[in-house]
Design a protein around this motif. Structure first.
Motif, PDB file in Angstrom:
ATOM      1  N   ALA A  54      60.301  48.328  28.473  1.00  0.00           N
ATOM      2  CA  ALA A  54      58.837  47.616  28.703  1.00  0.00           C
ATOM      3  C   ALA A  54      58.546  48.078  30.342  1.00  0.00           C
ATOM      4  CB  ALA A  54      58.825  46.144  28.664  1.00  0.00           C
ATOM      5  N   LEU A  55      57.217  48.113  30.504  1.00  0.00           N
ATOM      6  CA  LEU A  55      56.851  48.295  31.691  1.00  0.00           C
ATOM      7  C   LEU A  55      56.362  46.916  32.198  1.00  0.00           C
ATOM      8  CD1 LEU A  55      54.375  51.481  31.447  1.00  0.00           C
ATOM      9  CD2 LEU A  55      56.984  51.239  32.153  1.00  0.00           C
ATOM     10  N   ASN A  56      56.570  46.525  33.483  1.00  0.00           N
ATOM     11  CA  ASN A  56      56.303  45.198  34.001  1.00  0.00           C
ATOM     12  C   ASN A  56      55.319  45.319  35.256  1.00  0.00           C
ATOM     13  OD1 ASN A  56      57.832  44.088  31.703  1.00  0.00           O
ATOM     14  ND2 ASN A  56      59.742  44.236  33.206  1.00  0.00           N
ATOM     15  N   ARG A  57      54.572  44.159  35.423  1.00  0.00           N
ATOM     16  CA  ARG A  57      53.882  43.984  36.677  1.00  0.00           C
ATOM     17  C   ARG A  57      53.380  42.565  36.817  1.00  0.00           C
ATOM     18  NH1 ARG A  57      48.771  46.859  39.927  1.00  0.00           N
ATOM     19  NH2 ARG A  57      48.773  45.152  41.445  1.00  0.00           N
ATOM     20  N   THR A  58      53.621  41.776  37.867  1.00  0.00           N
ATOM     21  CA  THR A  58      52.972  40.659  38.059  1.00  0.00           C
ATOM     22  C   THR A  58      51.833  40.962  39.046  1.00  0.00           C
ATOM     23  OG1 THR A  58      54.968  39.610  37.866  1.00  0.00           O
ATOM     24  CG2 THR A  58      53.226  38.508  39.141  1.00  0.00           C
ATOM     25  N   PHE A  59      50.705  40.433  38.314  1.00  0.00           N
ATOM     26  CA  PHE A  59      49.159  40.522  39.146  1.00  0.00           C
ATOM     27  C   PHE A  59      49.239  39.063  40.115  1.00  0.00           C
ATOM     28  CE2 PHE A  59      48.748  43.585  35.910  1.00  0.00           C
ATOM     29  CZ  PHE A  59      48.054  44.826  36.538  1.00  0.00           C
ATOM     30  N   THR A  60      48.638  39.327  41.129  1.00  0.00           N
ATOM     31  CA  THR A  60      48.329  37.869  41.875  1.00  0.00           C
ATOM     32  C   THR A  60      46.832  38.140  42.520  1.00  0.00           C
ATOM     33  OG1 THR A  60      50.501  37.685  42.603  1.00  0.00           O
ATOM     34  CG2 THR A  60      48.850  36.230  43.760  1.00  0.00           C
ATOM     35  N   PHE A  61      46.094  36.988  41.843  1.00  0.00           N
ATOM     36  CA  PHE A  61      44.522  37.025  42.140  1.00  0.00           C
ATOM     37  C   PHE A  61      44.416  35.923  43.407  1.00  0.00           C
ATOM     38  CE2 PHE A  61      45.273  38.958  38.140  1.00  0.00           C
ATOM     39  CZ  PHE A  61      44.631  40.169  38.386  1.00  0.00           C
ATOM     40  N   ARG A  62      43.148  35.562  43.467  1.00  0.00           N
ATOM     41  CA  ARG A  62      42.658  34.897  44.484  1.00  0.00           C
ATOM     42  C   ARG A  62      42.814  33.432  43.993  1.00  0.00           C
ATOM     43  NH1 ARG A  62      39.189  38.842  46.926  1.00  0.00           N
ATOM     44  NH2 ARG A  62      37.972  38.760  44.905  1.00  0.00           N
ATOM     45  N   ASP A  63      42.522  33.215  42.791  1.00  0.00           N
ATOM     46  CA  ASP A  63      42.534  31.954  42.159  1.00  0.00           C
ATOM     47  C   ASP A  63      42.636  31.977  40.682  1.00  0.00           C
ATOM     48  OD1 ASP A  63      40.196  32.581  41.358  1.00  0.00           O
ATOM     49  OD2 ASP A  63      39.030  31.604  42.804  1.00  0.00           O
ATOM     50  N   PHE A  64      42.592  30.748  39.896  1.00  0.00           N
ATOM     51  CA  PHE A  64      42.838  30.858  38.360  1.00  0.00           C
ATOM     52  C   PHE A  64      41.565  31.633  37.764  1.00  0.00           C
ATOM     53  CE2 PHE A  64      41.784  29.125  34.249  1.00  0.00           C
ATOM     54  CZ  PHE A  64      42.962  29.407  33.382  1.00  0.00           C
ATOM     55  N   ASN A  65      40.500  31.175  38.400  1.00  0.00           N
ATOM     56  CA  ASN A  65      39.132  31.807  37.687  1.00  0.00           C
ATOM     57  C   ASN A  65      39.370  33.569  37.626  1.00  0.00           C
ATOM     58  OD1 ASN A  65      36.573  31.741  36.717  1.00  0.00           O
ATOM     59  ND2 ASN A  65      35.812  32.361  38.519  1.00  0.00           N
ATOM     60  N   GLU A  66      39.766  34.161  38.825  1.00  0.00           N
ATOM     61  CA  GLU A  66      39.801  35.504  38.912  1.00  0.00           C
ATOM     62  C   GLU A  66      40.825  36.059  37.700  1.00  0.00           C
ATOM     63  OE1 GLU A  66      39.031  37.278  42.688  1.00  0.00           O
ATOM     64  OE2 GLU A  66      41.019  38.318  42.807  1.00  0.00           O
ATOM     65  N   ALA A  67      42.191  35.277  37.985  1.00  0.00           N
ATOM     66  CA  ALA A  67      43.184  35.656  36.856  1.00  0.00           C
ATOM     67  C   ALA A  67      42.738  35.777  35.506  1.00  0.00           C
ATOM     68  CB  ALA A  67      44.408  34.624  37.078  1.00  0.00           C
ATOM     69  N   PHE A  68      41.992  34.496  35.304  1.00  0.00           N
ATOM     70  CA  PHE A  68      41.330  34.609  33.849  1.00  0.00           C
ATOM     71  C   PHE A  68      40.300  35.572  33.515  1.00  0.00           C
ATOM     72  CE2 PHE A  68      39.988  32.502  29.902  1.00  0.00           C
ATOM     73  CZ  PHE A  68      41.407  32.434  29.206  1.00  0.00           C
ATOM     74  N   LEU A  96      51.695  54.688  38.642  1.00  0.00           N
ATOM     75  CA  LEU A  96      51.151  53.328  38.289  1.00  0.00           C
ATOM     76  C   LEU A  96      51.685  52.244  39.417  1.00  0.00           C
ATOM     77  CD1 LEU A  96      52.261  53.124  34.406  1.00  0.00           C
ATOM     78  CD2 LEU A  96      49.913  53.133  35.395  1.00  0.00           C
ATOM     79  N   ALA A  97      50.641  52.134  40.224  1.00  0.00           N
ATOM     80  CA  ALA A  97      51.106  51.260  41.395  1.00  0.00           C
ATOM     81  C   ALA A  97      51.277  49.771  41.189  1.00  0.00           C
ATOM     82  CB  ALA A  97      49.726  51.136  42.342  1.00  0.00           C
ATOM     83  N   GLY A  98      52.380  49.176  41.502  1.00  0.00           N
ATOM     84  CA  GLY A  98      52.713  47.944  41.115  1.00  0.00           C
ATOM     85  C   GLY A  98      53.452  47.633  39.954  1.00  0.00           C
ATOM     86  N   TRP A  99      53.891  48.685  39.283  1.00  0.00           N
ATOM     87  CA  TRP A  99      54.796  48.498  37.809  1.00  0.00           C
ATOM     88  C   TRP A  99      56.112  49.118  38.030  1.00  0.00           C
ATOM     89  CZ3 TRP A  99      52.588  46.613  33.242  1.00  0.00           C
ATOM     90  CH2 TRP A  99      51.037  46.388  33.435  1.00  0.00           C
ATOM     91  N   SER A 100      56.846  48.317  37.181  1.00  0.00           N
ATOM     92  CA  SER A 100      58.203  48.704  37.139  1.00  0.00           C
ATOM     93  C   SER A 100      58.671  48.590  35.885  1.00  0.00           C
ATOM     94  CB  SER A 100      59.340  47.766  38.225  1.00  0.00           C
ATOM     95  OG  SER A 100      59.045  46.710  37.905  1.00  0.00           O
ATOM     96  N   GLU A 101      59.839  49.151  35.606  1.00  0.00           N
ATOM     97  CA  GLU A 101      60.305  49.262  34.077  1.00  0.00           C
ATOM     98  C   GLU A 101      61.376  48.070  34.108  1.00  0.00           C
ATOM     99  OE1 GLU A 101      61.434  53.180  32.550  1.00  0.00           O
ATOM    100  OE2 GLU A 101      63.567  52.789  33.010  1.00  0.00           O
ATOM    101  N   ALA A 102      61.450  47.524  32.763  1.00  0.00           N
ATOM    102  CA  ALA A 102      62.612  46.619  32.510  1.00  0.00           C
ATOM    103  C   ALA A 102      63.771  47.217  32.539  1.00  0.00           C
ATOM    104  CB  ALA A 102      62.292  46.119  31.029  1.00  0.00           C
ATOM    105  N   ALA A 103      64.997  46.180  32.879  1.00  0.00           N
ATOM    106  CA  ALA A 103      66.314  46.797  33.161  1.00  0.00           C
ATOM    107  C   ALA A 103      66.645  47.528  31.897  1.00  0.00           C
ATOM    108  CB  ALA A 103      67.333  45.493  33.146  1.00  0.00           C
ATOM    109  N   ASP A 104      66.217  47.368  30.752  1.00  0.00           N
ATOM    110  CA  ASP A 104      66.746  48.069  29.398  1.00  0.00           C
ATOM    111  C   ASP A 104      65.660  49.405  29.160  1.00  0.00           C
ATOM    112  OD1 ASP A 104      64.384  46.963  28.497  1.00  0.00           O
ATOM    113  OD2 ASP A 104      65.326  45.804  26.874  1.00  0.00           O
ATOM    114  N   GLY A 105      64.673  49.454  30.064  1.00  0.00           N
ATOM    115  CA  GLY A 105      63.873  50.488  29.890  1.00  0.00           C
ATOM    116  C   GLY A 105      62.997  50.568  28.739  1.00  0.00           C
TER     117      GLY A 105
END
Ligand code: HBI
Length: 99
Positions: A28-42, A17-26
């Motif tokens: 949850a799986l977490n990832r921050t996605f970054t897009f070009r702009d708000f329109n793409e994020a939404f 799972l590229a870009g994902w990591s696990e929460a310190a307590d194990g």
């Protein structure tokens, strides 16, 4: 679908799972996605929301401008299950297609 994933099963899943990591307590799986702009994020959130609803498995997430912070856990089970891994994969595929 089955219950909580073992530490080893989570490690194996994260390896694919590229870009994902696990929460310190194990729990949850977490990832921050970054897009070009708000329109793409939404747009990402809209597509992911439809996929989530279809599988009745929903993300915890937060949008700030062009970023979307996602945390996946199975609330009913109290941690990470195969359903979270599946949704993480779907989100990666959606983000890839937008990118
Ligand atoms: N989404 N992430 C997550 N975790 C859940 O336990 C969950 C869900 N979406 C729907 C859902 N559970 C329901 O099926 C149950 O609460 C009835």
């Amino acid at each position: 679908m089955g219950g909580l994933l073992s530490e080893e099963a989570r490690r194996d899943a994260l390896a694919g799972l590229a870009g994902w990591s696990e929460a310190a307590d194990g729990k949850a799986l977490n990832r921050t996605f970054t897009f070009r702009d708000f329109n793409e994020a939404f747009g990402f959130m809209t597509r992911a929301a439809l996929a989530a609803e279809k599988s009745d498995h929903h993300p915890d997430w937060r949008n700030v401008y062009k970023t979307v912070e996602v945390s996946l856990s199975t609330h009913d089970a109290g941690g990470v299950t195969a359903r979270d891994v599946a949704l993480a994969q779907v989100m990666n595929e959606i983000a890839m297609r937008l990118g």
